[in-house]
Design a protein around this motif. Sequence first.
Motif, PDB file in Angstrom:
ATOM      1  N   ASP A 191       0.825  -1.210   0.000  1.00 15.37           N
ATOM      2  CA  ASP A 191       0.000   0.000   0.000  1.00 15.37           C
ATOM      3  C   ASP A 191       0.860   1.260   0.000  1.00 15.37           C
ATOM      4  OD1 ASP A 191      -2.393  -1.294  -0.219  1.00 15.37           O
ATOM      5  OD2 ASP A 191      -2.716  -1.448   1.941  1.00 15.37           O
ATOM      6  N   ARG A 192       2.029   1.183   0.610  1.00 18.21           N
ATOM      7  CA  ARG A 192       2.942   2.332   0.556  1.00 18.21           C
ATOM      8  C   ARG A 192       3.403   2.583  -0.880  1.00 18.21           C
ATOM      9  NH1 ARG A 192       5.658   3.776   5.412  1.00 18.21           N
ATOM     10  NH2 ARG A 192       4.409   2.942   7.105  1.00 18.21           N
ATOM     11  N   ARG A 193       3.690   1.498  -1.585  1.00 17.33           N
ATOM     12  CA  ARG A 193       4.125   1.662  -2.973  1.00 17.33           C
ATOM     13  C   ARG A 193       2.986   2.219  -3.830  1.00 17.33           C
ATOM     14  NH1 ARG A 193       9.136  -0.632  -3.310  1.00 17.33           N
ATOM     15  NH2 ARG A 193       9.480   1.170  -4.609  1.00 17.33           N
ATOM     16  N   ARG A 194       1.757   1.767  -3.532  1.00 13.48           N
ATOM     17  CA  ARG A 194       0.595   2.331  -4.245  1.00 13.48           C
ATOM     18  C   ARG A 194       0.493   3.823  -3.960  1.00 13.48           C
ATOM     19  NH1 ARG A 194      -2.986  -1.915  -5.649  1.00 13.48           N
ATOM     20  NH2 ARG A 194      -2.556  -3.772  -4.418  1.00 13.48           N
ATOM     21  N   LEU A 195       0.711   4.191  -2.699  1.00 15.96           N
ATOM     22  CA  LEU A 195       0.612   5.606  -2.334  1.00 15.96           C
ATOM     23  C   LEU A 195       1.711   6.417  -3.025  1.00 15.96           C
ATOM     24  CD1 LEU A 195      -0.608   7.942  -0.788  1.00 15.96           C
ATOM     25  CD2 LEU A 195       0.639   7.199   1.259  1.00 15.96           C
ATOM     26  N   GLU A 196       2.910   5.856  -3.126  1.00 16.97           N
ATOM     27  CA  GLU A 196       3.995   6.568  -3.810  1.00 16.97           C
ATOM     28  C   GLU A 196       3.626   6.837  -5.273  1.00 16.97           C
ATOM     29  OE1 GLU A 196       7.181   4.457  -0.853  1.00 16.97           O
ATOM     30  OE2 GLU A 196       6.979   3.732  -2.893  1.00 16.97           O
ATOM     31  N   ILE A 197       3.012   5.836  -5.917  1.00 12.60           N
ATOM     32  CA  ILE A 197       2.565   6.040  -7.300  1.00 12.60           C
ATOM     33  C   ILE A 197       1.419   7.058  -7.316  1.00 12.60           C
ATOM     34  CG2 ILE A 197       1.544   4.921  -9.328  1.00 12.60           C
ATOM     35  CD1 ILE A 197       2.972   2.311  -8.332  1.00 12.60           C
ATOM     36  N   GLY A 198       0.538   6.963  -6.318  1.00 10.29           N
ATOM     37  CA  GLY A 198      -0.579   7.900  -6.214  1.00 10.29           C
ATOM     38  C   GLY A 198      -0.105   9.338  -6.048  1.00 10.29           C
ATOM     39  N   LEU A 199       0.934   9.548  -5.257  1.00  6.73           N
ATOM     40  CA  LEU A 199       1.457  10.907  -5.056  1.00  6.73           C
ATOM     41  C   LEU A 199       1.967  11.468  -6.380  1.00  6.73           C
ATOM     42  CD1 LEU A 199       3.397  10.483  -1.682  1.00  6.73           C
ATOM     43  CD2 LEU A 199       1.182  11.603  -2.039  1.00  6.73           C
ATOM     44  N   ALA A 200       2.599  10.599  -7.172  1.00  6.44           N
ATOM     45  CA  ALA A 200       3.075  11.049  -8.488  1.00  6.44           C
ATOM     46  C   ALA A 200       1.886  11.366  -9.398  1.00  6.44           C
ATOM     47  CB  ALA A 200       3.963   9.983  -9.118  1.00  6.44           C
ATOM     48  N   LEU A 201       0.851  10.516  -9.353  1.00  5.44           N
ATOM     49  CA  LEU A 201      -0.324  10.737 -10.214  1.00  5.44           C
ATOM     50  C   LEU A 201      -1.105  11.985  -9.808  1.00  5.44           C
ATOM     51  CD1 LEU A 201      -1.651   7.080 -10.525  1.00  5.44           C
ATOM     52  CD2 LEU A 201      -0.633   8.466 -12.351  1.00  5.44           C
ATOM     53  N   ALA A 202      -1.053  12.320  -8.509  1.00  2.00           N
ATOM     54  CA  ALA A 202      -1.810  13.483  -8.015  1.00  2.00           C
ATOM     55  C   ALA A 202      -1.298  14.787  -8.613  1.00  2.00           C
ATOM     56  CB  ALA A 202      -1.761  13.537  -6.489  1.00  2.00           C
ATOM     57  N   THR A 203      -0.088  14.762  -9.177  1.00  2.00           N
ATOM     58  CA  THR A 203       0.424  15.968  -9.835  1.00  2.00           C
ATOM     59  C   THR A 203      -0.029  16.032 -11.293  1.00  2.00           C
ATOM     60  OG1 THR A 203       2.499  14.987 -10.599  1.00  2.00           O
ATOM     61  CG2 THR A 203       2.488  15.829  -8.355  1.00  2.00           C
ATOM     62  N   ARG A 204      -0.868  15.098 -11.719  1.00  4.91           N
ATOM     63  CA  ARG A 204      -1.423  15.031 -13.080  1.00  4.91           C
ATOM     64  C   ARG A 204      -0.339  15.108 -14.153  1.00  4.91           C
ATOM     65  NH1 ARG A 204      -6.506  19.041 -12.252  1.00  4.91           N
ATOM     66  NH2 ARG A 204      -4.849  20.409 -11.538  1.00  4.91           N
ATOM     67  N   PRO A 205       0.586  14.139 -14.116  1.00  2.14           N
ATOM     68  CA  PRO A 205       1.735  14.182 -15.029  1.00  2.14           C
ATOM     69  C   PRO A 205       1.379  13.796 -16.458  1.00  2.14           C
ATOM     70  CG  PRO A 205       1.773  12.151 -13.766  1.00  2.14           C
ATOM     71  CD  PRO A 205       0.608  12.944 -13.243  1.00  2.14           C
ATOM     72  N   LYS A 206       2.262  14.207 -17.371  1.00  4.44           N
ATOM     73  CA  LYS A 206       2.212  13.718 -18.760  1.00  4.44           C
ATOM     74  C   LYS A 206       3.132  12.516 -18.886  1.00  4.44           C
ATOM     75  CE  LYS A 206       3.636  17.548 -20.728  1.00  4.44           C
ATOM     76  NZ  LYS A 206       4.072  18.507 -21.743  1.00  4.44           N
ATOM     77  N   ILE A 207       4.222  12.560 -18.081  1.00  2.61           N
ATOM     78  CA  ILE A 207       5.212  11.484 -18.101  1.00  2.61           C
ATOM     79  C   ILE A 207       5.393  10.990 -16.669  1.00  2.61           C
ATOM     80  CG2 ILE A 207       7.614  10.887 -18.599  1.00  2.61           C
ATOM     81  CD1 ILE A 207       7.674  13.305 -20.515  1.00  2.61           C
ATOM     82  N   LEU A 208       5.238   9.694 -16.507  1.00  3.39           N
ATOM     83  CA  LEU A 208       5.388   9.104 -15.180  1.00  3.39           C
ATOM     84  C   LEU A 208       6.651   8.242 -15.166  1.00  3.39           C
ATOM     85  CD1 LEU A 208       4.044   8.548 -12.375  1.00  3.39           C
ATOM     86  CD2 LEU A 208       2.880   6.621 -13.457  1.00  3.39           C
ATOM     87  N   LEU A 209       7.526   8.512 -14.199  1.00  2.26           N
ATOM     88  CA  LEU A 209       8.778   7.760 -14.077  1.00  2.26           C
ATOM     89  C   LEU A 209       8.705   6.897 -12.821  1.00  2.26           C
ATOM     90  CD1 LEU A 209      11.232  10.798 -14.589  1.00  2.26           C
ATOM     91  CD2 LEU A 209      10.333   9.274 -16.362  1.00  2.26           C
ATOM     92  N   LEU A 210       8.893   5.589 -12.988  1.00  2.00           N
ATOM     93  CA  LEU A 210       8.819   4.683 -11.834  1.00  2.00           C
ATOM     94  C   LEU A 210      10.094   3.854 -11.755  1.00  2.00           C
ATOM     95  CD1 LEU A 210       5.174   3.257 -12.381  1.00  2.00           C
ATOM     96  CD2 LEU A 210       5.841   5.134 -10.870  1.00  2.00           C
ATOM     97  N   ASP A 211      10.762   3.899 -10.611  1.00  2.00           N
ATOM     98  CA  ASP A 211      11.967   3.083 -10.430  1.00  2.00           C
ATOM     99  C   ASP A 211      11.638   1.874  -9.564  1.00  2.00           C
ATOM    100  OD1 ASP A 211      14.520   2.083 -10.386  1.00  2.00           O
ATOM    101  OD2 ASP A 211      15.343   3.599  -9.062  1.00  2.00           O
TER     102      ASP A 211
END
Length: 249
Positions: free
Chosen positions: A149-169
């Motif tokens: 769930d923490r990893r989901r939240l980390e992705i969610g925080l990135a998505l909350a900025t409404r990106p055009k490009i999402l970078l995931l490591d």
Amino acid sequence: MLEVRKLNKSFGALNVTKDVSLTLAKGERRVVLGPNGAGKTTLFNLVAGTLSPDSGEILVDGAPVTSFTADKRARLGMSRSYQKNNLFEDLTIRENLTLAAMIAQGRTRSLIRPQHAAPEVVECVDRVAAQVSLDRILDKPVRGASYGDRRRLEIGLALATRPKILLLDEPTSGVGPDMIEAFPRLLNDLPRDLTMLIIEHDFDLGFDIADRVTVLNYGEVVFEGDPDQTRASPVVKEIYLGDWEDGPA
Ligand SMILES: Nc1ncnc2c1ncn2[C@@H]1O[C@H](COP(=O)(O)OP(=O)(O)O)[C@@H](O)[C@H]1O
Ligand SMILES: [Mg+2]
């Protein structure tokens, strides 16, 4: 949409990124695979802007961003997931997402009262929470949330900025089988016009989520192709037979 041209980066005498070039079309999901130490995270940091290359260029929609800070790249629509350290443990998942959305929307005056978030912020938080399947525990504090769930939240925080490009490591590193199984579906449910650069260590997962795969070895691009071509590549097989523990069987 995202173009990397002949990037080079050394740490002392160690040449960690060697003439790396990539071109991602809008909406493309590109997975970068490679064994430990191949230079994946370094490439990720160069693209995100937390490292500067020694030479080469990075372009977003044809415009160079190579000299831009990570913050400036983020304002242009490039968003990365952070691992750990940037979650407010005592706040709820909703509050964490609300703060990320407020900052991204420039509504920083209401930061001290996230409970009075603007309707646009509330809408964004609800949408993102559903996208990363956190709607079930939105009002629980981060402290106590599972690793997945923490990893989901980390992705969610990135998505909350409404990106055009999402970078995931390595978005699933260290998570349990539930999250690994759910992850391709989670990505599938995201908007198709969102361009993604995803660093992965797990071969099978990488093939599952990629439109196209780039394979790095010793800092160099040694292969690029669709998942089937990558699976069949003798070059990739040979690297796997070296020290790639969870490579193609
Ligand atoms: N800041 C740094 N200083 C010196 N060496 C580094 C630094 N960051 C990474 N390296 C080295 O660069 C190589 C590639 O590392 P990294 O990009 O983390 O690879 P990967 O993510 O594919 O495992 C490794 O040999 C690593 O030890
Ligand atoms: Mg890494």
